[in-house]
Design an enzyme around this catalytic site. Structure first.
Site, PDB file in Angstrom:
ATOM      1  N   LYS A 240      29.236  53.574  32.010  1.00 54.85           N
ATOM      2  CA  LYS A 240      29.380  52.421  31.115  1.00 54.85           C
ATOM      3  C   LYS A 240      29.590  52.928  29.690  1.00 54.85           C
ATOM      4  O   LYS A 240      28.932  53.888  29.264  1.00 54.85           O
ATOM      5  CB  LYS A 240      28.108  51.567  31.194  1.00 54.85           C
ATOM      6  CG  LYS A 240      28.014  50.461  30.163  1.00 54.85           C
ATOM      7  CD  LYS A 240      28.917  49.295  30.497  1.00 54.85           C
ATOM      8  CE  LYS A 240      29.000  48.287  29.341  1.00 54.85           C
ATOM      9  NZ  LYS A 240      30.092  47.313  29.536  1.00 54.85           N
TER      10      LYS A 240
ATOM     11  N   ASN B 261      35.470  38.541  31.749  1.00 55.93           N
ATOM     12  CA  ASN B 261      34.147  38.914  31.250  1.00 55.93           C
ATOM     13  C   ASN B 261      34.188  39.103  29.751  1.00 55.93           C
ATOM     14  O   ASN B 261      35.208  39.476  29.173  1.00 55.93           O
ATOM     15  CB  ASN B 261      33.635  40.173  31.966  1.00 55.93           C
ATOM     16  CG  ASN B 261      33.987  41.446  31.209  1.00 55.93           C
ATOM     17  OD1 ASN B 261      33.279  41.838  30.271  1.00 55.93           O
ATOM     18  ND2 ASN B 261      35.084  42.081  31.593  1.00 55.93           N
TER      19      ASN B 261
ATOM     20  N   LEU C  23      30.015  45.246  25.540  1.00 52.06           N
ATOM     21  CA  LEU C  23      29.473  46.620  25.458  1.00 52.06           C
ATOM     22  C   LEU C  23      27.955  46.687  25.427  1.00 52.06           C
ATOM     23  O   LEU C  23      27.365  47.431  24.642  1.00 52.06           O
ATOM     24  CB  LEU C  23      30.061  47.360  24.240  1.00 52.06           C
ATOM     25  CG  LEU C  23      31.565  47.614  24.253  1.00 52.06           C
ATOM     26  CD1 LEU C  23      31.974  48.493  23.078  1.00 52.06           C
ATOM     27  CD2 LEU C  23      32.021  48.263  25.562  1.00 52.06           C
TER      28      LEU C  23
ATOM     29  N   CYS D  23      38.122  47.837  24.001  1.00 56.37           N
ATOM     30  CA  CYS D  23      37.263  46.757  24.506  1.00 56.37           C
ATOM     31  C   CYS D  23      37.618  45.465  23.790  1.00 56.37           C
ATOM     32  O   CYS D  23      37.560  45.383  22.572  1.00 56.37           O
ATOM     33  CB  CYS D  23      35.780  47.064  24.311  1.00 56.37           C
ATOM     34  SG  CYS D  23      34.777  45.717  24.967  1.00 56.37           S
TER      35      CYS D  23
ATOM     36  N   ASN E  78      42.715  48.665  30.376  1.00 55.19           N
ATOM     37  CA  ASN E  78      41.504  47.878  30.188  1.00 55.19           C
ATOM     38  C   ASN E  78      41.868  46.414  30.534  1.00 55.19           C
ATOM     39  O   ASN E  78      42.955  46.150  31.051  1.00 55.19           O
ATOM     40  CB  ASN E  78      41.019  48.026  28.727  1.00 55.19           C
ATOM     41  CG  ASN E  78      39.502  47.865  28.629  1.00 55.19           C
ATOM     42  OD1 ASN E  78      38.928  46.984  29.287  1.00 55.19           O
ATOM     43  ND2 ASN E  78      38.863  48.699  27.843  1.00 55.19           N
TER      44      ASN E  78
ATOM     45  N   GLY F  75      40.739  42.485  37.904  1.00 59.76           N
ATOM     46  CA  GLY F  75      40.870  42.100  39.312  1.00 59.76           C
ATOM     47  C   GLY F  75      42.332  41.961  39.744  1.00 59.76           C
ATOM     48  O   GLY F  75      43.254  42.209  38.954  1.00 59.76           O
TER      49      GLY F  75
ATOM     50  N   GLY G  42      37.494  49.078  39.478  1.00 62.30           N
ATOM     51  CA  GLY G  42      36.574  48.345  38.605  1.00 62.30           C
ATOM     52  C   GLY G  42      35.971  47.162  39.328  1.00 62.30           C
ATOM     53  O   GLY G  42      34.956  47.278  40.022  1.00 62.30           O
TER      54      GLY G  42
HETATM   55  C1  LIG Z   1      32.176  43.390  33.858  1.00 64.84           C
HETATM   56  C2  LIG Z   1      33.105  44.432  33.310  1.00 64.84           C
HETATM   57  C3  LIG Z   1      32.656  45.327  32.343  1.00 64.84           C
HETATM   58  C4  LIG Z   1      33.508  46.297  31.826  1.00 64.84           C
HETATM   59  N1  LIG Z   1      33.041  47.178  30.891  1.00 64.84           N
HETATM   60  C5  LIG Z   1      33.851  48.170  30.426  1.00 64.84           C
HETATM   61  C6  LIG Z   1      33.357  49.158  29.542  1.00 64.84           C
HETATM   62  O1  LIG Z   1      32.186  49.177  29.160  1.00 64.84           O
HETATM   63  N2  LIG Z   1      34.224  50.111  29.104  1.00 64.84           N
HETATM   64  C7  LIG Z   1      35.540  50.175  29.510  1.00 64.84           C
HETATM   65  O2  LIG Z   1      36.276  51.073  29.097  1.00 64.84           O
HETATM   66  N3  LIG Z   1      36.028  49.254  30.383  1.00 64.84           N
HETATM   67  C8  LIG Z   1      35.211  48.272  30.844  1.00 64.84           C
HETATM   68  N4  LIG Z   1      35.698  47.368  31.750  1.00 64.84           N
HETATM   69  C9  LIG Z   1      37.117  47.458  32.177  1.00 64.84           C
HETATM   70  C10 LIG Z   1      37.258  48.232  33.490  1.00 64.84           C
HETATM   71  O3  LIG Z   1      36.822  49.565  33.348  1.00 64.84           O
HETATM   72  C11 LIG Z   1      38.742  48.236  33.942  1.00 64.84           C
HETATM   73  O4  LIG Z   1      39.517  48.894  32.975  1.00 64.84           O
HETATM   74  C12 LIG Z   1      39.318  46.843  34.135  1.00 64.84           C
HETATM   75  O5  LIG Z   1      38.344  45.961  34.647  1.00 64.84           O
HETATM   76  C13 LIG Z   1      40.560  46.820  35.045  1.00 64.84           C
HETATM   77  O6  LIG Z   1      40.266  47.320  36.334  1.00 64.84           O
HETATM   78  P1  LIG Z   1      39.831  46.342  37.580  1.00 64.84           P
HETATM   79  O7  LIG Z   1      40.854  45.247  37.630  1.00 64.84           O
HETATM   80  O8  LIG Z   1      39.810  47.242  38.770  1.00 64.84           O
HETATM   81  O9  LIG Z   1      38.481  45.798  37.246  1.00 64.84           O
HETATM   82  C14 LIG Z   1      34.860  46.379  32.275  1.00 64.84           C
HETATM   83  C15 LIG Z   1      35.296  45.478  33.269  1.00 64.84           C
HETATM   84  C16 LIG Z   1      34.452  44.536  33.790  1.00 64.84           C
HETATM   85  C17 LIG Z   1      34.969  43.585  34.857  1.00 64.84           C
END
Ligand SMILES: Cc1cc2nc3c(=O)[nH]c(=O)nc-3n(C[C@H](O)[C@H](O)[C@H](O)COP(=O)(O)O)c2cc1C
Length: 314
Positions: free
Chosen positions: A53, A77, A81, A137, A200, A225, A273
């Site tokens: 995280k 979401n 952070l 972020c 991201n 997603g 993610g």
């Molecule tokens: C609940 C949540 C919290 C996240 N927190 C962070 C984070 O702290 N730092 C970061 O670089 N990306 C964060 N992300 C982004 C994910 O690392 C990823 O880049 C993004 O969700 C796209 O991938 P996915 O579609 O597989 O989730 C977060 C995503 C979600 C859903």
């Protein structure tokens, strides 16, 4: 015609920005905490790497709820952070993760370039495998108007300053909320990044029509997603054409087929993610599925299909 030999155990190992990975499947920052909660459900040693995280200099409680809402094929979401801060990460979270034979990549975020540099210096002796600069972020207020990753000058300053402050492999997490992600990736490469992670989340919102209010307390949030997969995939394809440094591709990966699309588009590694929330075993199933695909297609080494997309000649 010569028949291709049977491939019993294809090679999934890769080298990513100087880090050796058993396989190219990583868990994405913010969706796997600091590994503790998942360790009972998933064999952490099977993963390619863990991106923890994102941490900041001081601990943060995150944004007020509601800060997560399900949408069509995705999640919005605005966690903001929430994290334990760099000292607690080093002293309380890393000792647990270090027990496993898996590379740990720390993700850091600052409000200023100076904060990024202080975080990188604090982590120099922390026995981690690499750093990911989260310049993207969407759920925090920056002193500046834009995120770092939306401004090529700010991106260059942050990456080059951190580059000077640490010898650790340096990845940069990019924002999809830009006009031309390939040009920002190029800036990262010029500034000394060893790799780029994309994407991201995409800024979005949801409205409760009965009371005409935003569902998220902070009005907007980041969409992740399956809903974002085709767009994130297109961005990986564009960045692959623009830079030489390796790409970690992510955005809606739920299956081995999704992961393979990113790899064929040019990602050397992929990250899961939102898939971890749906099924904590998603990364394991993706690893197994990639193995099966390689066997079925008699491909000896995953590296041979990175960026192997065959486009029709125009
Ligand atoms: C609940 C949540 C919290 C996240 N927190 C962070 C984070 O702290 N730092 C970061 O670089 N990306 C964060 N992300 C982004 C994910 O690392 C990823 O880049 C993004 O969700 C796209 O991938 P996915 O579609 O597989 O989730 C977060 C995503 C979600 C859903």
């Amino acid at each position: 015609m010569m028949r291709k030999a049977k491939v019993k155990t294809p090679n999934l190992a890769i080298e990513l920005a100087g880090i050796s990975l058993k396989n190219p499947v990583i868990v994405a920052s913010g969706t796997f905490g600091y590994g503790e909660e998942y360790a009972e459900l998933v064999d952490l040693n099977s993963l390619g790497a863990i991106v923890a995280k994102t941490i900041t200099l001081k601990s943060r409680p995150g944004n007020e709820p509601p800060r997560i809402v399900e949408t069509a094929s995705g999640v919005l979401n605005s966690i903001g952070l929430q994290n334990v801060g760099v000292d607690a990460f080093i002293n309380e979270k890393l000792p647990f993760l270090r027990k496993y034979d898996v590379p740990i990549i720390a993700s850091i975020a600052g409000e200023t370039t100076e904060e990024y540099v202080r975080l990188a210096k604090a982590l120099r002796e922390a026995e981690i495998s690499g750093l990911e600069l989260n310049l993207s972020c969407p759920n925090v207020k920056y002193k500046r108007r834009l995120m770092f990753a939306q401004d090529s000058g700010a991106t260059h300053r942050a990456v080059s300053s951190v580059r000077k402050a640490t010898g650790l492999p340096l990845l940069v997490k990019l924002s999809p909320n830009v006009t031309d992600i390939a040009s920002i990736a190029r800036v990262c490469e010029e500034a000394g990044a060893d790799g780029v992670s994309l994407t991201n989340t995409f800024t979005g919102m949801a409205i409760d029509v009965e009371n005409r209010k935003p569902i998220l307390r902070r009005i907007t949030g980041g969409l992740s997603g399956p809903a974002i997969k085709p767009i994130a995939l297109r961005m990986v394809y564009e960045v692959h054409k623009a830079v030489e440094i390796p790409i970690i591709g992510m955005g809606g990966i739920m299956t081995a087929g999704d992961a393979l699309e990113f790899i064929i588009a040019g990602a050397k590694a992929v990250a899961i993610g939102t898939g971890n929330f749906v099924d904590p075993l998603t990364p394991i199933k993706v690893i197994d599925g990639i193995k099966e695909y390689l066997k079925k297609n008699k491909i000896k080494d995953i590296k041979s299909i990175v960026g192997s997309l065959q486009c029709p000649k125009s």
